[in-house]
Design an enzyme around this catalytic site. Structure first.
Site, PDB file in Angstrom:
ATOM      1  N   GLY A  13       9.091   8.244   5.087  1.00  0.00           N
ATOM      2  CA  GLY A  13       8.033   8.868   4.293  1.00  0.00           C
ATOM      3  C   GLY A  13       7.511  10.124   4.977  1.00  0.00           C
ATOM      4  N   ALA A  14       8.419  10.871   5.608  1.00  0.00           N
ATOM      5  CA  ALA A  14       8.000  11.975   6.477  1.00  0.00           C
ATOM      6  C   ALA A  14       8.075  13.342   5.810  1.00  0.00           C
ATOM      7  CB  ALA A  14       8.825  11.969   7.763  1.00  0.00           C
ATOM      8  N   ASP A  63      15.751   5.503  -0.133  1.00  0.00           N
ATOM      9  CA  ASP A  63      14.670   4.636  -0.600  1.00  0.00           C
ATOM     10  C   ASP A  63      14.629   3.454   0.363  1.00  0.00           C
ATOM     11  OD1 ASP A  63      13.114   2.681  -1.805  1.00  0.00           O
ATOM     12  OD2 ASP A  63      13.836   3.106  -3.828  1.00  0.00           O
ATOM     13  N   VAL A  64      13.536   3.330   1.118  1.00  0.00           N
ATOM     14  CA  VAL A  64      13.491   2.306   2.168  1.00  0.00           C
ATOM     15  C   VAL A  64      13.488   0.887   1.619  1.00  0.00           C
ATOM     16  CG1 VAL A  64      12.374   3.830   3.847  1.00  0.00           C
ATOM     17  CG2 VAL A  64      10.956   2.354   2.377  1.00  0.00           C
ATOM     18  N   SER A 142      -3.332  -0.530   7.404  1.00  0.00           N
ATOM     19  CA  SER A 142      -4.424   0.215   6.789  1.00  0.00           C
ATOM     20  C   SER A 142      -5.715  -0.579   6.947  1.00  0.00           C
ATOM     21  CB  SER A 142      -4.146   0.402   5.289  1.00  0.00           C
ATOM     22  OG  SER A 142      -5.302   0.862   4.606  1.00  0.00           O
ATOM     23  N   TYR A 154      -1.799  -3.627  -2.399  1.00  0.00           N
ATOM     24  CA  TYR A 154      -1.743  -2.803  -1.185  1.00  0.00           C
ATOM     25  C   TYR A 154      -2.372  -3.532   0.014  1.00  0.00           C
ATOM     26  CZ  TYR A 154      -2.385   1.540   1.574  1.00  0.00           C
ATOM     27  OH  TYR A 154      -2.378   2.524   2.544  1.00  0.00           O
ATOM     28  N   ALA A 157      -0.007  -6.119   1.222  1.00  0.00           N
ATOM     29  CA  ALA A 157       1.107  -5.496   1.953  1.00  0.00           C
ATOM     30  C   ALA A 157       0.664  -5.063   3.350  1.00  0.00           C
ATOM     31  CB  ALA A 157       1.645  -4.291   1.175  1.00  0.00           C
ATOM     32  N   LYS A 158      -0.518  -4.465   3.437  1.00  0.00           N
ATOM     33  CA  LYS A 158      -0.959  -3.927   4.726  1.00  0.00           C
ATOM     34  C   LYS A 158      -1.396  -5.034   5.690  1.00  0.00           C
ATOM     35  CE  LYS A 158      -0.135   0.437   4.184  1.00  0.00           C
ATOM     36  NZ  LYS A 158       1.116   0.945   4.790  1.00  0.00           N
TER      37      LYS A 158
HETATM   38  P1  NAP Z   1       1.670  10.220   1.149  1.00  0.00           P
HETATM   39  O1  NAP Z   1       1.078  11.547   1.453  1.00  0.00           O
HETATM   40  O2  NAP Z   1       1.634   9.693  -0.245  1.00  0.00           O
HETATM   41  O3  NAP Z   1       3.172  10.197   1.712  1.00  0.00           O
HETATM   42  C1  NAP Z   1       3.969   9.060   1.582  1.00  0.00           C
HETATM   43  C2  NAP Z   1       5.409   9.469   1.663  1.00  0.00           C
HETATM   44  O4  NAP Z   1       6.221   8.277   1.536  1.00  0.00           O
HETATM   45  C3  NAP Z   1       5.828  10.403   0.511  1.00  0.00           C
HETATM   46  O5  NAP Z   1       6.564  11.500   1.003  1.00  0.00           O
HETATM   47  C4  NAP Z   1       6.658   9.501  -0.373  1.00  0.00           C
HETATM   48  O6  NAP Z   1       7.691  10.165  -1.095  1.00  0.00           O
HETATM   49  C5  NAP Z   1       7.296   8.572   0.652  1.00  0.00           C
HETATM   50  N1  NAP Z   1       7.830   7.389   0.022  1.00  0.00           N
HETATM   51  C6  NAP Z   1       7.290   6.652  -0.969  1.00  0.00           C
HETATM   52  N2  NAP Z   1       8.103   5.639  -1.313  1.00  0.00           N
HETATM   53  C7  NAP Z   1       9.190   5.736  -0.526  1.00  0.00           C
HETATM   54  C8  NAP Z   1      10.396   5.001  -0.434  1.00  0.00           C
HETATM   55  N3  NAP Z   1      10.637   3.918  -1.209  1.00  0.00           N
HETATM   56  N4  NAP Z   1      11.334   5.388   0.473  1.00  0.00           N
HETATM   57  C9  NAP Z   1      11.112   6.474   1.255  1.00  0.00           C
HETATM   58  N5  NAP Z   1       9.987   7.214   1.208  1.00  0.00           N
HETATM   59  C10 NAP Z   1       9.040   6.859   0.316  1.00  0.00           C
HETATM   60  O7  NAP Z   1       0.973   9.060   2.028  1.00  0.00           O
HETATM   61  P2  NAP Z   1       0.123   9.119   3.391  1.00  0.00           P
HETATM   62  O8  NAP Z   1      -1.298   9.158   3.031  1.00  0.00           O
HETATM   63  O9  NAP Z   1       0.694  10.108   4.320  1.00  0.00           O
HETATM   64  O10 NAP Z   1       0.416   7.629   3.926  1.00  0.00           O
HETATM   65  C11 NAP Z   1       1.425   7.347   4.873  1.00  0.00           C
HETATM   66  C12 NAP Z   1       1.292   5.884   5.281  1.00  0.00           C
HETATM   67  O11 NAP Z   1      -0.024   5.651   5.806  1.00  0.00           O
HETATM   68  C13 NAP Z   1       1.464   4.910   4.119  1.00  0.00           C
HETATM   69  O12 NAP Z   1       2.101   3.729   4.560  1.00  0.00           O
HETATM   70  C14 NAP Z   1       0.027   4.604   3.737  1.00  0.00           C
HETATM   71  O13 NAP Z   1      -0.079   3.370   3.072  1.00  0.00           O
HETATM   72  C15 NAP Z   1      -0.646   4.614   5.091  1.00  0.00           C
HETATM   73  N6  NAP Z   1      -2.089   4.839   5.049  1.00  0.00           N
HETATM   74  C16 NAP Z   1      -2.616   5.994   4.539  1.00  0.00           C
HETATM   75  C17 NAP Z   1      -4.013   6.159   4.534  1.00  0.00           C
HETATM   76  C18 NAP Z   1      -4.676   7.402   3.991  1.00  0.00           C
HETATM   77  O14 NAP Z   1      -5.917   7.436   3.946  1.00  0.00           O
HETATM   78  N7  NAP Z   1      -3.952   8.432   3.589  1.00  0.00           N
HETATM   79  C19 NAP Z   1      -4.845   5.146   5.031  1.00  0.00           C
HETATM   80  C20 NAP Z   1      -4.264   3.988   5.522  1.00  0.00           C
HETATM   81  C21 NAP Z   1      -2.883   3.837   5.544  1.00  0.00           C
HETATM   82  P3  NAP Z   1       7.396  10.767  -2.562  1.00  0.00           P
HETATM   83  O15 NAP Z   1       6.550  11.960  -2.343  1.00  0.00           O
HETATM   84  O16 NAP Z   1       8.757  11.101  -3.099  1.00  0.00           O
HETATM   85  O17 NAP Z   1       6.709   9.679  -3.324  1.00  0.00           O
END
Ligand code: NAP
Length: 253
Positions: A13-14, A63-64, A142, A154, A157-158
């Site tokens: 997801g990078a 797709d992971v 999370s 969610y 999952a977390k």
């Molecule tokens: P984000 O900006 O939505 O980025 C997530 C990335 O994961 C996107 O590039 C997405 O691709 C990719 N992805 C989704 N499904 C996938 C799959 N099946 N295989 C491969 N890649 C996939 O999210 P973020 O906020 O950076 O979050 C990153 C992680 O931190 C997540 O696990 C999230 O639950 C966790 N987190 C975030 C927050 C927050 O406040 N932001 C808080 C707690 C935890 P697409 O763009 O193509 O969908």
């Protein structure tokens, strides 16, 4: 380890958000980084940022939640960059709704990316770590693991990521592999922007409201999370395993 002695890291997801910041940070720490996301082309920005800074990076589309794609992706990383020693299971999605409106598809999709994805990636990567006698796995949990209205899928999952992490730590420790979870609070990314849109608030207003509830009086940035992941992936963190570190600007209970 790659032939030149450089550690190889995989970040899922990078293409953007926390994953992109983590990939850039691990590259700055000296690692070669595989940037995995659903769409290989979308990984280009992260890869370009790393190579422009003098690092090594590879874009991989996968797709992971799909076992065949995961096996192919990890094989490609091992063949191109070298055997992975670091894995950050960061890919994530949200499909928020109250329980009575939540569909089975919304449940399965969220559990599939976070939990099944982390399982498949860890299973594929661990054999390379065992061979090297060294590994670092970091899973994104999370603050929602503690419960959050509208996120029954969610939060399950977390919370699951935390139990998964502790068991990885117990099973893999004897091979020199650590496993830890990082549990962010509010981090400014597209994911929190989507939540603001869902509740009908502007993103700026949403961030300001969130900051008033956080002891350090600000919302988090992706780099705040990447910094902690960097520590856990470092050579010196080998005696830290099975832990959950909240990166939330204050204590959570
Ligand atoms: P984000 O900006 O939505 O980025 C997530 C990335 O994961 C996107 O590039 C997405 O691709 C990719 N992805 C989704 N499904 C996938 C799959 N099946 N295989 C491969 N890649 C996939 O999210 P973020 O906020 O950076 O979050 C990153 C992680 O931190 C997540 O696990 C999230 O639950 C966790 N987190 C975030 C927050 C927050 O406040 N932001 C808080 C707690 C935890 P697409 O763009 O193509 O969908």
């Amino acid at each position: 380890m790659a032939q030149d002695g450089q550690r190889v890291a995989i970040v899922t997801g990078a293409a953007r958000g926390i994953g992109a910041a983590t990939a850039r940070r691990l590259a700055a720490d000296g690692m070669a980084v595989a940037v995995i996301d659903l769409d290989e082309a979308a990984c280009g920005g992260t890869v370009d940022a790393i190579t422009a800074a003098g690092g090594r990076a590879l874009a991989v589309g996968a797709d992971v939640s799909k076992a065949d794609q995961v096996e192919a992706a990890v094989g490609k990383v091992a063949g191109s960059l070298g055997p992975p020693a670091v894995l950050v299971n960061n890919a994530g999605i949200i499909r928020d709704n109250l329980l009575f409106k939540m569909t089975e598809d919304d449940w399965d999709a969220v559990l599939g990316v976070h939990l099944r994805g982390a399982f498949l990636m860890s299973r594929a990567a661990q054999k390379h770590m065992v061979d090297q006698g060294h590994g670092r796995i970091v899973n994104l949990s999370s603050s929602s693991a503690l419960g959050n209205r509208g996120q029954v899928n969610y939060s399950a999952a977390k919370a699951g990521m935390q139990g998964f992490t502790k068991t990885l730590a117990i099973e893999l420790g004897r091979f020199g592999i650590t496993a830890n979870a990082v549990a962010p609070g509010f981090i400014v990314t597209d994911m929190t922007a989507a939540t603001a849109a869902r509740v009908g608030m502007g993103f700026e207003e949403f961030q300001q409201a969130a900051a008033t509830q956080i002891p350090v009086r600000r919302v988090g940035q992706a780099e705040d999370v990447a910094h902690v992941i960097s520590f856990l992936c470092g050579e010196g963190a080998g005696f830290v395993s099975g832990q959950v570190i909240y990166v939330a600007g204050g204590p959570l209970c």
